[in-house]
Design a protein around this motif. Structure first.
Motif, short mmCIF file in Angstrom:
data_model
loop_
_atom_site.label_atom_id
_atom_site.label_comp_id
_atom_site.label_asym_id
_atom_site.label_seq_id
_atom_site.Cartn_x
_atom_site.Cartn_y
_atom_site.Cartn_z
N SER A 122 -34.57 7.82 -29.63
CA SER A 122 -34.70 6.36 -29.56
C SER A 122 -35.18 5.94 -28.17
CB SER A 122 -33.39 5.67 -29.92
OG SER A 122 -32.39 5.97 -28.98
N ALA A 123 -34.79 6.66 -27.13
CA ALA A 123 -35.26 6.35 -25.78
C ALA A 123 -36.76 6.54 -25.68
CB ALA A 123 -34.54 7.21 -24.75
N VAL A 124 -37.26 7.64 -26.22
CA VAL A 124 -38.70 7.91 -26.20
C VAL A 124 -39.42 6.85 -27.03
CG1 VAL A 124 -40.49 9.56 -26.86
CG2 VAL A 124 -38.37 10.37 -25.83
N LYS A 125 -38.89 6.55 -28.21
CA LYS A 125 -39.51 5.56 -29.10
C LYS A 125 -39.55 4.19 -28.42
CE LYS A 125 -37.14 3.77 -32.38
NZ LYS A 125 -36.27 3.58 -33.52
N ASN A 126 -38.48 3.80 -27.75
CA ASN A 126 -38.43 2.50 -27.10
C ASN A 126 -39.42 2.41 -25.94
OD1 ASN A 126 -36.50 1.45 -28.81
ND2 ASN A 126 -34.83 2.32 -27.63
N VAL A 165 -38.69 16.23 -16.11
CA VAL A 165 -39.89 16.08 -15.28
C VAL A 165 -41.01 16.99 -15.76
CG1 VAL A 165 -40.81 16.50 -12.96
CG2 VAL A 165 -38.66 15.28 -13.24
N GLN A 166 -40.67 18.19 -16.18
CA GLN A 166 -41.68 19.18 -16.56
C GLN A 166 -42.17 19.03 -17.99
OE1 GLN A 166 -40.01 22.98 -15.50
NE2 GLN A 166 -39.90 22.46 -13.35
N SER A 167 -41.43 18.36 -18.83
CA SER A 167 -41.82 18.23 -20.23
C SER A 167 -42.88 17.15 -20.40
CB SER A 167 -40.61 17.89 -21.09
OG SER A 167 -41.03 17.60 -22.41
N PRO A 168 -44.02 17.49 -21.01
CA PRO A 168 -45.04 16.46 -21.23
C PRO A 168 -44.59 15.37 -22.21
CG PRO A 168 -45.76 18.61 -22.09
CD PRO A 168 -44.43 18.80 -21.45
N LYS A 169 -43.57 15.64 -23.02
CA LYS A 169 -43.06 14.64 -23.95
C LYS A 169 -42.43 13.45 -23.22
CE LYS A 169 -41.75 17.97 -27.50
NZ LYS A 169 -40.61 18.56 -28.18
N PHE A 170 -41.87 13.74 -22.06
CA PHE A 170 -41.09 12.71 -21.36
C PHE A 170 -41.79 12.24 -20.11
CE2 PHE A 170 -37.96 15.59 -23.43
CZ PHE A 170 -37.64 14.76 -24.47
#
Length: 170
Positions: A122-126, A165-170
């Motif tokens: 939900s954090a990513v979606k928001n 930090v390293q994940s391209p998703k976030f």
């Protein structure tokens, strides 16, 4: 920090527009706590219970290094009383009204409790919905704030932060 921070209103707010900084994040992530600390305003309510404390958007004037700043406390995502869609709609409405009055958003602080096991979907979606509402440039002025370090093991928290930090998703 070598800033002079004070919550007292001054006449400079009448002649200069403040830098508007919006705080976003899940309920309980420290948005109100940050604002209370930054403004030294004891009227800022900070939740400590099971339910969300902030139920309406509120703006607090302060001065940082002689510049007028407006810190905007928002309702938390994943909160007790409102859906994330309603929260985003209220933030967008507030920003539109502020924009209509000639005040522009300078940046976003996205608060994240480093003790959280995951950076939830939900954090990513928001964040993505917020980006769509305001445009990609809005996220260029977003600072990710990982807090609650004192209440966790530093090695675990640093590992979580590095993964974020390293994940391209976030």
């Amino acid at each position: 920090m070598a800033s002079s921070i004070g919550a007292k209103a001054s006449t400079s707010y009448l002649t200069s527009k403040p830098a508007v900084i919006v705080l976003l994040g899940p309920t309980g992530s420290g948005k109100s706590y940050f604002i209370r600390a930054a403004t030294e305003d004891p009227s800022v309510k900070v939740g400590h219970g099971l339910e969300s404390e902030t139920q309406a958007i509120a703006a607090y004037h302060t001065t940082i290094d002689g510049s007028a700043v407006l810190l905007v406390d928002t309702i938390g995502f994943d909160g007790t009383f409102q859906s994330d869609a309603d929260v985003l709609r209220q933030i967008a409405t507030w920003l539109a009204q502020t924009y209509a009055n000639g005040v522009r958003m300078a940046g976003i602080l996205y608060m994240h409790d480093i003790r959280s096991v995951q950076f939830g979907g939900s954090a990513v979606k928001n964040l993505r919905m917020f980006e769509k509402m305001l445009g990609a440039d809005a996220l260029n002025n977003t600072v990710f704030v990982a807090n609650q370090w004192a209440d966790t093991c530093c090695q675990e928290a640093e590992a979580k932060l590095n993964e974020l930090v390293q994940s391209p998703k976030f």
